[in-house]
Design a protein around this motif. Structure first.
Motif, short mmCIF file in Angstrom:
data_model
loop_
_atom_site.label_atom_id
_atom_site.label_comp_id
_atom_site.label_asym_id
_atom_site.label_seq_id
_atom_site.Cartn_x
_atom_site.Cartn_y
_atom_site.Cartn_z
N ASP A 95 0.79 -1.28 -0.04
CA ASP A 95 -0.10 0.09 0.02
C ASP A 95 0.67 1.22 -0.08
O ASP A 95 1.78 1.17 0.69
N ARG A 96 0.44 2.43 -0.71
CA ARG A 96 1.11 3.66 -0.83
C ARG A 96 0.35 4.32 0.20
O ARG A 96 -0.61 4.29 0.75
N ARG A 97 1.35 5.46 0.78
CA ARG A 97 0.89 6.36 1.79
C ARG A 97 -0.45 7.01 1.24
O ARG A 97 -0.59 7.23 -0.11
N GLY A 98 -1.44 7.72 1.97
CA GLY A 98 -2.54 8.49 1.43
C GLY A 98 -2.11 9.55 1.05
O GLY A 98 -1.00 10.29 1.27
N ARG A 99 -2.96 10.44 0.25
CA ARG A 99 -2.80 11.69 -0.14
C ARG A 99 -2.66 12.73 1.03
O ARG A 99 -3.29 12.60 2.08
N PHE A 100 -1.82 13.82 0.77
CA PHE A 100 -1.46 14.78 1.93
C PHE A 100 -2.44 15.96 1.44
O PHE A 100 -2.62 16.26 0.35
N ASP A 101 -3.22 16.38 2.29
CA ASP A 101 -4.14 17.09 2.38
C ASP A 101 -3.46 18.47 2.73
O ASP A 101 -3.70 19.02 3.81
N ARG A 102 -2.94 19.42 1.81
CA ARG A 102 -2.32 20.65 1.83
C ARG A 102 -3.20 21.65 2.57
O ARG A 102 -2.91 22.42 3.45
N GLU A 103 -4.47 21.84 1.80
CA GLU A 103 -5.21 22.75 2.36
C GLU A 103 -5.89 22.68 3.72
O GLU A 103 -5.77 23.56 4.40
N ALA A 133 -3.67 21.23 6.05
CA ALA A 133 -2.86 21.23 6.78
C ALA A 133 -2.34 22.86 7.23
O ALA A 133 -2.37 23.26 8.27
N GLU A 134 -2.71 23.79 6.10
CA GLU A 134 -2.57 25.09 6.40
C GLU A 134 -3.88 25.74 7.02
O GLU A 134 -3.52 26.77 7.96
N GLU A 135 -4.83 24.95 6.91
CA GLU A 135 -6.18 25.70 7.77
C GLU A 135 -5.73 25.35 9.41
O GLU A 135 -6.16 26.04 10.28
N LEU A 136 -5.08 24.37 9.47
CA LEU A 136 -4.53 23.94 11.11
C LEU A 136 -3.43 24.55 11.42
O LEU A 136 -2.87 24.46 12.51
N HIS A 196 3.65 13.81 6.35
CA HIS A 196 3.28 12.57 5.28
C HIS A 196 3.99 11.36 5.47
O HIS A 196 3.56 10.20 5.27
N ASP A 197 5.17 11.65 6.22
CA ASP A 197 5.82 10.43 6.49
C ASP A 197 5.24 9.78 7.98
O ASP A 197 5.95 8.72 8.23
N GLY A 198 4.17 10.33 8.31
CA GLY A 198 3.35 9.45 9.58
C GLY A 198 3.90 9.92 10.97
O GLY A 198 3.60 9.18 11.91
N GLU A 199 4.37 11.03 10.97
CA GLU A 199 4.97 11.50 12.21
C GLU A 199 4.19 12.88 12.78
O GLU A 199 4.05 13.81 11.48
N ALA A 200 3.68 13.14 13.81
CA ALA A 200 2.90 14.23 14.53
C ALA A 200 4.19 15.60 14.20
O ALA A 200 5.09 15.28 14.64
N VAL A 201 3.66 16.67 14.31
CA VAL A 201 4.40 17.82 14.34
C VAL A 201 3.75 18.86 15.56
O VAL A 201 2.60 18.83 15.72
N GLU A 202 4.61 19.59 15.93
CA GLU A 202 4.04 20.66 17.06
C GLU A 202 4.55 22.05 16.68
O GLU A 202 5.51 22.34 16.09
N LEU A 203 3.33 22.71 16.78
CA LEU A 203 3.49 24.19 15.96
C LEU A 203 4.03 24.87 17.24
O LEU A 203 3.97 24.59 18.37
N ASP A 204 4.12 26.27 16.66
CA ASP A 204 5.04 27.40 17.49
C ASP A 204 4.02 27.52 18.84
O ASP A 204 4.43 27.80 19.91
N ASP A 224 -4.79 13.80 10.74
CA ASP A 224 -5.48 15.05 10.61
C ASP A 224 -5.31 15.51 9.01
O ASP A 224 -6.30 16.25 8.61
N VAL A 225 -4.24 15.23 8.56
CA VAL A 225 -4.01 15.74 7.21
C VAL A 225 -3.67 14.85 6.13
O VAL A 225 -3.40 15.11 4.82
N VAL A 226 -3.75 13.35 6.46
CA VAL A 226 -3.15 12.39 5.33
C VAL A 226 -4.53 11.39 5.33
O VAL A 226 -4.89 10.96 6.37
#
Length: 310
Positions: free
Chosen positions: A151-159, A161-164, A176-184, A193-195
């Motif tokens: 299976d391939r990774r799901g599509r990344f929802d850029r829109e 991601a920017e909303e978040l 997209h690589d499957g890891e969470a990120v922390e914002l400022d 949330d985005v894939v």
């Protein structure tokens, strides 16, 4: 993924159809399935090149293996240094070794030979595997092969991601690589949330010579391309049974049970020299509504798209 039919004929070659050989090109890698007499010339004629990394043999009948000595020697004459892997059914190793060393020849590049029982992973690559499955051919130890992509990774929802609040840049790739990120501001954005959901890879199944076999149905769910023995049309169904082959209609019935999207009919008997359309007509009459049926000529090439891009 591109599939080139190098040889589509039966045991006796004709002026239009050579013995069995089929080349799959996937992301620059070339895999050869069977290697009948004259395969190296067909590779030159149809422009596939010789950069083959693996050769998968379904069984040891001459129309599937007699091209091996010439191909090996040509690769050697061209200065090949990369290793080559050969795969065959149970009991094939000494015979494949004899073909490689025909006439006392000793190639200078490394060659490995692997004997495989049915339901074995022949090749386990990062993004796909090639698996054997049981086939049913008269007086022969035989296997078929299924190339099944992960299976391939799901599509990344850029829109989204920017909303978040995810800034454009490296954090997109991290998500997209499957890891969470922390914002400022301390907000955590998770991949889900985005894939989108994982997307299926492609599935290719090649039977070699065989009667209709249940394992062909179960080895890969809804193959994108099934290439099946279709030596005769239904008028010769009894001969197909006695010689361990399938008719076009039987191939189509297997394709319907497997949910195959496309069915390629190969190994047409020399009795159909000049006109193999009866085989294709029989298959089309028995095919499921969603299956595309075709009987390729030598040199015919098909692209196999991802299921979500078909």
């Amino acid at each position: 993924m591109r599939v080139t039919f190098l040889g589509t004929g039966g045991a006796v070659p004709t002026t239009e159809r050579g013995p069995s050989a089929l080349l799959v090109e996937r992301d620059g890698e070339r895999l050869l399935f069977d290697c009948g007499e004259g395969t190296q010339r067909q590779m030159m004629r149809f422009g596939t090149g010789f950069a083959v990394s693996h050769v998968f043999v379904t069984h040891l009948h001459g129309d599937h293996v007699l091209g091996i000595p010439g191909l090996i020697q040509t690769l050697d004459f061209n200065g090949r240094e990369e290793p080559l892997a050969l795969y065959g059914p149970p009991g094939s190793k000494p015979h494949l070794r004899s073909l490689i060393e025909a006439g006392g020849y000793r190639p200078e590049f490394p060659i490995t030979i692997n004997e495989l029982r049915p339901d074995t992973v022949a090749l386990d690559a990062a993004a796909y595997e090639v698996r054997t499955f049981e086939t049913d051919h008269r007086n022969a130890s035989s296997v078929g092969y299924a190339l099944i992509e992960a299976d391939r990774r799901g599509r990344f929802d850029r829109e989204r991601a920017e909303e978040l609040g995810v800034p454009v840049g490296p954090k997109f790739g991290t998500l997209h690589d499957g890891e969470a990120v922390e914002l400022d501001d301390g907000t955590v954005v998770r991949p889900e949330d985005v894939v989108g959901d994982p997307r299926p890879g492609r599935r290719f199944v090649y039977t070699g010579d065989t009667r209709p076999a249940d394992a062909t149905v179960t080895v890969a769910e809804e193959p994108d391309l099934l290439v099946h023995d279709a030596t005769f049309d239904n008028e010769w169904a009894e001969r197909a049974r006695r010689t361990g082959h399938a008719t076009g209609r039987e191939a189509a019935e297997i394709a319907a049970r497997a949910g195959a999207k496309r069915l390629g009919l190969v190994h047409a008997s020399s009795r159909y020299a000049g006109d193999a359309s009866p085989i294709e007509r029989d298959a089309a009459s028995a095919a499921a509504g969603g299956t595309e049926v075709f009987l390729p000529d030598d040199g015919h090439t098909v692209e196999v798209p991802y299921p979500d891009e078909a």
